[in-house]
Enzyme design. Structure first.
Site, PDB file in Angstrom:
ATOM      1  N   SER A   1      21.177  -4.579 -27.658  1.00 46.33           N
ATOM      2  CA  SER A   1      21.823  -4.086 -28.868  1.00 46.33           C
ATOM      3  C   SER A   1      23.151  -3.464 -28.495  1.00 46.33           C
ATOM      4  O   SER A   1      23.395  -3.108 -27.346  1.00 46.33           O
ATOM      5  CB  SER A   1      20.957  -3.035 -29.531  1.00 46.33           C
ATOM      6  OG  SER A   1      20.972  -1.865 -28.742  1.00 46.33           O
ATOM      7  N   LYS A   2      23.988  -3.339 -29.499  1.00 46.12           N
ATOM      8  CA  LYS A   2      25.294  -2.754 -29.268  1.00 46.12           C
ATOM      9  C   LYS A   2      25.137  -1.312 -28.774  1.00 46.12           C
ATOM     10  O   LYS A   2      25.842  -0.868 -27.881  1.00 46.12           O
ATOM     11  CB  LYS A   2      26.093  -2.771 -30.560  1.00 46.12           C
ATOM     12  CG  LYS A   2      27.444  -2.140 -30.378  1.00 46.12           C
ATOM     13  CD  LYS A   2      28.281  -2.169 -31.615  1.00 46.12           C
ATOM     14  CE  LYS A   2      29.644  -1.541 -31.290  1.00 46.12           C
ATOM     15  NZ  LYS A   2      30.460  -1.324 -32.450  1.00 46.12           N
ATOM     16  N   ARG A   3      24.184  -0.606 -29.386  1.00 46.18           N
ATOM     17  CA  ARG A   3      24.040   0.802 -29.037  1.00 46.18           C
ATOM     18  C   ARG A   3      23.719   1.000 -27.566  1.00 46.18           C
ATOM     19  O   ARG A   3      24.289   1.846 -26.894  1.00 46.18           O
ATOM     20  CB  ARG A   3      22.984   1.453 -29.910  1.00 46.18           C
ATOM     21  CG  ARG A   3      23.464   2.797 -30.399  1.00 46.18           C
ATOM     22  CD  ARG A   3      22.446   3.505 -31.202  1.00 46.18           C
ATOM     23  NE  ARG A   3      21.109   3.129 -30.758  1.00 46.18           N
ATOM     24  CZ  ARG A   3      20.044   3.253 -31.495  1.00 46.18           C
ATOM     25  NH1 ARG A   3      20.156   3.721 -32.688  1.00 46.18           N
ATOM     26  NH2 ARG A   3      18.857   2.901 -31.053  1.00 46.18           N
TER      27      ARG A   3
ATOM     28  N   GLY B   1      26.551  -1.998 -25.539  1.00 49.30           N
ATOM     29  CA  GLY B   1      27.982  -2.048 -25.816  1.00 49.30           C
ATOM     30  C   GLY B   1      28.457  -3.445 -26.161  1.00 49.30           C
ATOM     31  O   GLY B   1      27.673  -4.323 -26.519  1.00 49.30           O
TER      32      GLY B   1
END
Ligand code: GLU
Length: 496
Positions: free
Chosen positions: A246-248, A251
């Protein structure tokens, strides 16, 4: 046979990420393979989280990947009236019912069930209200939602998944789920089915994270008297620690634009993506577009999750090494004519592009790409490691500077001598450019490698690269002589 119709329905709540891109690719491949159509549908009914920026990002990402669609983009919000009408139809047909239970009541029941370790589902209080009771509550102005009436059947509810086989659950395990909110808007579960029916979708290829939806959606297809599409649920992509990417937590590295901006070749990236969850059953790793369309089948999609091998603790792995290795293989083997416009973009972005590269100097440009691409990892390397081929103001790496130049003080006179001899050459060709430093080395009683390595450093700024004499001929006498004469400056700079 009827036409296969596939869809890619992203929710525009963030950028296009690896998982979404892979789903799009699988759908695209299957559409191409079967001569069918791919429909792009933007599922933007979550108006609070959907953004125009995200829609733009998704469209750009697909375009960069070369994933084309035959219809759309359609926007889910353009069909809200249809979604509501479907809920009303189910209600009118007695396949759904109004539920007046308040949130407080439901919460209290839930808590009680939790404490008693009982089934947490809706207890169907409103399912059996008489028409009079319903009318009474409505007359009193009580708010309501609409719930789907899960058929009271014995036995199993299920579907045949193309990847996972038969998927079943007991009817009794399925809750009377909500299809319309008290504010009159339809829930995603229903919107998604209504749209797929309208778009005549024959195959749904999507992540395994949607499987809980599928069970309930199978019931909606039946209730709406529409044929069930073929489902193929694809494995999730996890990181090396087995958590969802995930982006969280990871990144930008999970975003498609990261790969565009880091100089990946679009098709090479697709080639990497397809292998994250599908295998050809052979050792083949590199597939042209045509080969992949031919080889791709739903049956060969992996059942278990795939690993995105990214090691945050090791900078060498700025992304999955497999992605880099596939990119390198494409760089080395692709048609130069196809590579040239990609390198052009990189050179343009760095202000290094020369129009002559598509005119008078095209031959030189293509030969240069052919010579230098072998050691490159991404398109970015053409303007960084390869800058010396396109500009005179390139940097000199410290390692070769120390090891091949500064170590030999005498180079301050040797290299200018070499430059003078080169300047005298009538024909600056492979044989001559090689003969001169070898002869000079013999006269000086040194290893020719000393001169050749120093030359490489001054002419290209790099420790290693293609054959030195190929490079010299490519760059031409004037540039080579000029660069060799810079040796003084290097020593001077080093002593400051
Ligand atoms: N909008 C959903 C998503 O982005 C797609 C669901 C589906 O493929 O049916 O996850």
């Amino acid at each position: 046979m009827t036409e296969t119709r596939l869809r890619f329905p992203p929710s525009p709540t963030g950028y296009l990420h690896i998982g979404g891109a892979r789903t799009a690719l699988y759908n695209w491949l299957y559409a191409k393979k079967t001569g069918g159509k791919l429909i792009l549908r933007i599922e933007d009914t979550d108006t609070e989280r959907s953004t125009d920026e995200s829609i733009q990002g998704i469209l750009e990402g697909l375009q960069w990947l070369g994933i084309t669609y035959d219809e759309g983009p359609y926007f889910q919000t353009d069909f809200t009236a249809e979604h509501v009408a479907a809920a009303q139809r189910l209600l009118a047909e007695g396949q759904a019912y109004k539920c007046f239970c308040t949130k407080e009541r439901l919460d209290a029941k839930r808590e009680a069930a939790l404490a008693a370790k009982q089934n947490l589902g809706y207890d169907r209080t409103c399912r059996n209200l008489t028409p009079e009771q319903v009318a009474e509550k409505e007359a009193a102005g009580l708010p309501f939602i609409i719930r789907f009436k899960v058929p009271d059947r014995e036995g199993m509810l299920g579907y045949d998944d193309k990847v996972l086989g038969r998927i079943e659950c007991n009817y009794k395990e399925v809750d009377d789920f909500v299809i319309l909110r008290s504010n009159g808007t339809a829930l995603y579960l229903l919107c998604n089915v209504v749209d797929d029916i309208r778009d005549r979708i024959s195959h749904i290829i999507r992540g395994q994270d949607h499987m809980t939806n599928t069970t309930r959606q199978v019931l909606l297809y039946e209730a709406l008297k529409a044929p069930l599409p073929v489902f193929a649920h694809i494995p999730l992509t996890l990181d090396t620690k087995k958590s969802k990417i995930s982006k969280r937590s990871h990144g930008e590295i999970v975003a498609v634009h990261f790969y565009r901006d880091h100089g990946f070749i679009p098709w090479a990236f697709n080639n990497f993506l397809v292998l994250l969850g599908w295998s050809p059953g052979t050792d083949q790793e590199i597939f042209s577009k045509e080969e992949l369309i031919k080889a791709f089948t739903l049956e060969r999609i992996n059942k278990s999750s795939s690993i995105f091998n990214f090691r945050r603790d090791d900078p060498k792995f700025f992304t999955d090494p497999k992605a880099i290795s596939i990119n390198e293989q494409y760089l080395r083997s692709m048609d130069i004519a196809e590579l040239a416009p990609m390198v052009q973009k990189e050179l343009e972005a760095e202000g290094l592009w020369d129009e002559a590269y598509t005119g008078d100097r095209q031959d030189w440009f293509l030969r240069t790409l052919g010579l230098i691409r072998d050691r490159f990892h991404t398109l970015k390397d053409f303007t960084s490691l390869g800058r010396a081929y396109f500009a005179d103001d390139f940097g000199i790496d410290d390692k070769p500077l120390q090891k091949n130049v500064l170590k030999y003080e005498e180079l301050k006179s040797w290299l200018p001598t070499l430059a003078n001899r080169y300047e005298q050459l009538e024909s600056f060709d492979l044989a001559e450019t090689e003969r001169v430093p070898r002869e000079l080395a013999e006269e000086l009683d040194i290893k020719p490698g000393i001169l050749i390595n120093a030359m490489r450093t001054l002419v290209t700024g790099q420790l290693a690269g293609p054959s030195m004499f190929d490079i010299l001929v490519l760059l031409g006498k004037e540039k080579v002589v000029q660069r060799l004469r810079r040796v003084d400056r290097l020593f001077a700079a080093a002593s400051r």
